[in-house]
Scaffold this active site. Structure first.
Site, PDB file in Angstrom:
ATOM      1  N   ASN A 254       0.868  -1.182   0.000  1.00 12.47           N
ATOM      2  CA  ASN A 254       0.000   0.000   0.000  1.00 12.47           C
ATOM      3  C   ASN A 254       0.903   1.229   0.000  1.00 12.47           C
ATOM      4  OD1 ASN A 254      -1.799   2.042   0.475  1.00 12.47           O
ATOM      5  ND2 ASN A 254      -2.743   1.097   2.278  1.00 12.47           N
TER       6      ASN A 254
ATOM      7  N   ARG B  56      -2.665  -2.035  -3.440  1.00 12.51           N
ATOM      8  CA  ARG B  56      -3.891  -1.281  -3.183  1.00 12.51           C
ATOM      9  C   ARG B  56      -3.869  -0.052  -4.081  1.00 12.51           C
ATOM     10  NH1 ARG B  56      -5.438   2.849   1.357  1.00 12.51           N
ATOM     11  NH2 ARG B  56      -7.616   3.104   0.762  1.00 12.51           N
TER      12      ARG B  56
ATOM     13  N   HIS C   9     -18.409   0.913   7.592  1.00 12.00           N
ATOM     14  CA  HIS C   9     -16.955   1.026   7.811  1.00 12.00           C
ATOM     15  C   HIS C   9     -16.749   2.346   8.549  1.00 12.00           C
ATOM     16  CE1 HIS C   9     -12.637   0.444   6.516  1.00 12.00           C
ATOM     17  NE2 HIS C   9     -12.642   1.703   6.930  1.00 12.00           N
TER      18      HIS C   9
ATOM     19  N   GLY D 101     -14.219   4.362  10.624  1.00 15.98           N
ATOM     20  CA  GLY D 101     -12.845   4.561  11.080  1.00 15.98           C
ATOM     21  C   GLY D 101     -12.521   6.032  10.989  1.00 15.98           C
TER      22      GLY D 101
ATOM     23  N   GLY E  56     -11.691   7.539   8.311  1.00 15.16           N
ATOM     24  CA  GLY E  56     -12.612   7.804   7.210  1.00 15.16           C
ATOM     25  C   GLY E  56     -13.751   6.817   7.375  1.00 15.16           C
TER      26      GLY E  56
ATOM     27  N   ARG F 222     -13.068  14.939   8.238  1.00 15.73           N
ATOM     28  CA  ARG F 222     -13.761  15.336   7.003  1.00 15.73           C
ATOM     29  C   ARG F 222     -15.217  15.703   7.317  1.00 15.73           C
ATOM     30  NH1 ARG F 222     -12.086   9.981   3.833  1.00 15.73           N
ATOM     31  NH2 ARG F 222     -10.134   9.799   4.978  1.00 15.73           N
TER      32      ARG F 222
ATOM     33  N   ASP G 263     -10.021  11.591  17.336  1.00 21.69           N
ATOM     34  CA  ASP G 263     -10.005  10.228  17.861  1.00 21.69           C
ATOM     35  C   ASP G 263     -11.197  10.005  18.800  1.00 21.69           C
ATOM     36  OD1 ASP G 263      -9.406   7.865  19.461  1.00 21.69           O
ATOM     37  OD2 ASP G 263      -7.442   7.951  18.502  1.00 21.69           O
ATOM     38  N   PHE G 264     -11.989   8.978  18.498  1.00 29.94           N
ATOM     39  CA  PHE G 264     -13.213   8.747  19.265  1.00 29.94           C
ATOM     40  C   PHE G 264     -12.943   8.376  20.717  1.00 29.94           C
ATOM     41  CE2 PHE G 264     -17.076   8.884  16.521  1.00 29.94           C
ATOM     42  CZ  PHE G 264     -16.456   9.523  15.454  1.00 29.94           C
ATOM     43  N   ARG G 265     -11.753   7.819  20.994  1.00 32.67           N
ATOM     44  CA  ARG G 265     -11.434   7.518  22.394  1.00 32.67           C
ATOM     45  C   ARG G 265     -11.361   8.805  23.198  1.00 32.67           C
ATOM     46  NH1 ARG G 265      -6.919   3.538  20.145  1.00 32.67           N
ATOM     47  NH2 ARG G 265      -6.933   5.245  18.686  1.00 32.67           N
TER      48      ARG G 265
ATOM     49  N   GLY H  92     -11.869   0.850  12.770  1.00 32.28           N
ATOM     50  CA  GLY H  92     -11.455   1.271  14.120  1.00 32.28           C
ATOM     51  C   GLY H  92     -12.589   1.548  15.089  1.00 32.28           C
TER      52      GLY H  92
ATOM     53  N   GLU I 163      -8.530  -5.787   4.811  1.00 36.41           N
ATOM     54  CA  GLU I 163      -8.377  -5.419   3.401  1.00 36.41           C
ATOM     55  C   GLU I 163      -7.152  -6.081   2.774  1.00 36.41           C
ATOM     56  OE1 GLU I 163      -9.756  -0.970   3.017  1.00 36.41           O
ATOM     57  OE2 GLU I 163      -9.199  -1.416   5.065  1.00 36.41           O
TER      58      GLU I 163
HETATM   59  P1  AMP Z   1      -9.206   3.211  11.339  1.00 36.88           P
HETATM   60  O1  AMP Z   1      -9.177   4.401  10.405  1.00 36.88           O
HETATM   61  O2  AMP Z   1     -10.112   2.126  10.891  1.00 36.88           O
HETATM   62  O3  AMP Z   1      -7.837   2.738  11.706  1.00 36.88           O
HETATM   63  O4  AMP Z   1      -9.845   3.764  12.701  1.00 36.88           O
HETATM   64  C1  AMP Z   1      -9.140   4.666  13.514  1.00 36.88           C
HETATM   65  C2  AMP Z   1     -10.089   5.276  14.530  1.00 36.88           C
HETATM   66  O5  AMP Z   1     -10.738   4.258  15.315  1.00 36.88           O
HETATM   67  C3  AMP Z   1      -9.380   6.127  15.573  1.00 36.88           C
HETATM   68  O6  AMP Z   1      -9.187   7.428  15.118  1.00 36.88           O
HETATM   69  C4  AMP Z   1     -10.359   6.102  16.707  1.00 36.88           C
HETATM   70  O7  AMP Z   1     -11.248   7.175  16.527  1.00 36.88           O
HETATM   71  C5  AMP Z   1     -11.144   4.822  16.536  1.00 36.88           C
HETATM   72  N1  AMP Z   1     -10.882   3.860  17.642  1.00 36.88           N
HETATM   73  C6  AMP Z   1      -9.893   2.963  17.760  1.00 36.88           C
HETATM   74  N2  AMP Z   1      -9.999   2.277  18.915  1.00 36.88           N
HETATM   75  C7  AMP Z   1     -11.093   2.764  19.556  1.00 36.88           C
HETATM   76  C8  AMP Z   1     -11.746   2.471  20.800  1.00 36.88           C
HETATM   77  N3  AMP Z   1     -11.302   1.544  21.636  1.00 36.88           N
HETATM   78  N4  AMP Z   1     -12.851   3.190  21.101  1.00 36.88           N
HETATM   79  C9  AMP Z   1     -13.317   4.136  20.267  1.00 36.88           C
HETATM   80  N5  AMP Z   1     -12.759   4.442  19.086  1.00 36.88           N
HETATM   81  C10 AMP Z   1     -11.666   3.779  18.724  1.00 36.88           C
END
Ligand code: AMP
Length: 407
Positions: free
Chosen positions: A7, A89, A206, A208, A210, A239, A281-283, A329, A382
């Site tokens: 990738n 990819r 999906h 994450g 994005g 976004r 970041d959702f955390r 995520g 993926e």
């Molecule tokens: P991805 O783009 O699929 O790698 O997702 C990344 C995003 O997943 C991060 O920016 C977080 O917002 C979210 N994420 C990852 N772990 C957690 C968690 N334990 N609780 C809530 N959100 C999470």
């Protein structure tokens, strides 16, 4: 049989080496800050500790050379000539590619033409293919597209209500992204549900950094939330998702922003980051909201609401829905977001099993036995899809070669 999955981004190369006899990952790694100061290569071989090498990576070619060298040094007996195929990819396949394809000169030329649709993403993808053709000339090069799965959308779903000439002139239409992920989780969800994919109506989510939803009817994508670019649809990490297009003209006029600055603002400073003023970041957001941060709560509410609205829209588009599938995520790891989304979908006959929802990062069935619509978690993979597509095309290619030799 060894398959390398690559990738290539603008300043990074992610890779995974698969042994396709048992679909195991032998090695994975990341070369980052290519062409910049502080470049490094991080690699993890199966059963070994992660190793980091700080090194100068002047360009993508140097990076891929370094990756091949370090793969050879990992003590697994991997040699470049053992790599039978490389799965790349590729973000944008336009209307030309509705499935993964073996890359020959004609395909490569088409991919270069498609760079105008994804000027930030496709050029490094193409660069990666060209380098691998040189460094691994014996290996079959396969392109796997983020857009391909969505090519089954009907015109009424993918056209924009703009003068038709712009569709002809610039290919302005909805393409959709994350297609490899939506395809994989839809297939896996059908396995979990114990029903053939071609009998199911699924909404794959999906979620994450994005985020996109896809309406998968009888195994085919019929609609998705992302559009001409991955900016539209849901509220995302940074976004904006769907907004009134008139906002763009206003920002240019009132804020004196250039089109490039507006694009930057909508792609990198908006979404839950923009609304919360805190984090993408959702955390962080969940923690802040629990501590009483109202903007963080608003950002989460807007995200959840946008997912719920699109689920409703796609249920209508398909004339019903059998299951809602969470991945990526947030979808895999946030019981909070899943609960908030699903609590708003009881009108569909969906009943959440609160205990089952307390899961992270693995396959899970989230609904009670009496639920009329099911909800599942399926961790996406993926890279595995890319490796499988490359292996499948390699088998076909070898068969065709054998037939032509025999003939
Ligand atoms: P991805 O783009 O699929 O790698 O997702 C990344 C995003 O997943 C991060 O920016 C977080 O917002 C979210 N994420 C990852 N772990 C957690 C968690 N334990 N609780 C809530 N959100 C999470």
């Amino acid at each position: 049989m060894l398959i390398l999955v690559l990738n290539c981004g603008s300043s990074s190369v992610k890779y995974k080496l698969y042994n396709m006899e048992n679909e195991t990952v032998l090695l994975s790694g990341l070369a980052e800050r290519i062409g910049l100061s502080g470049a490094r290569l991080v690699q993890k071989a199966a059963g070994q500790e992660k190793v980091t090498w700080e090194m100068r990576l002047a360009d993508h070619r140097t990076a891929v050379e370094a990756i091949l060298r370090r793969m050879g040094d990992a003590g697994l007996g991997v040699r470049g000539e053992d790599i039978a195929a490389v799965g790349h990819r590729v973000v944008h396949g336009g209307e030309a590619f509705a499935a993964s394809t073996v890359v020959d000169d004609a395909v490569l030329q088409k991919l270069e033409e498609l760079s105008q649709l994804a000027p930030l993403h496709n050029p490094p993808n193409v660069t990666g293919i060209k380098i691998c053709r040189q460094l691994l000339p014996h290996a079959l090069q396969v392109a796997v597209f983020d857009t391909a799965f969505h090519q089954t959308m009907p015109p009424k779903a993918y056209m924009y209500a703009l003068p038709y000439e712009y569709y002809r002139k610039y290919g302005l239409r909805k393409y959709g992204f994350h297609g490899t992920s939506h395809r994989y989780v839809a297939q896996r969800a059908a396995q979990m549900l114990g029903r053939p994919l071609d009998e199911l109506k699924l909404i794959t989510c999906h979620l994450g950094n994005g985020s996109s939803l896809c309406a998968v009817k009888e195994g085919r994508a019929v609609d998705t939330t992302m559009g001409f670019t991955p900016l539209s649809g849901l509220v995302m990490g940074t976004r904006c998702g769907d907004i009134d297009p008139a906002v763009v003209a206003l920002l240019i006029e009132k804020e004196g922003l250039t089109p490039g600055r507006v694009s930057d603002l909508l792609n990198k400073q908006s979404g839950v980051l923009g609304v919360s003023g805190l984090s993408s970041d959702f955390r962080d957001l969940e923690q802040a909201a629990t501590a009483g941060n109202r903007q963080a709560q608003l950002a989460l509410d807007m995200f959840v609401y946008s997912v719920q609205k699109w689920v409703g829209a796609f249920a209508a588009a398909m004339g019903g829905v059998d299951a809602i599938v969470f991945t990526a995520g947030i979808g895999e790891n946030s019981p909070y977001v899943r609960r908030q989304v699903l609590d708003g979908l009881t009108w569909l006959g969906l009943r959440l099993d609160e205990r089952a929802n307390c899961t992270r990062g693995r396959d899970a069935w989230l609904t009670t036995p009496d639920s009329e619509v099911q909800a599942l978690v399926v961790p996406t993979d993926e890279e595995l899809v890319i490796a499988r597509d490359a292996a499948g095309l390699l088998a076909e290619h070898t068969l065709m070669e054998n037939i032509s030799i025999t003939a």
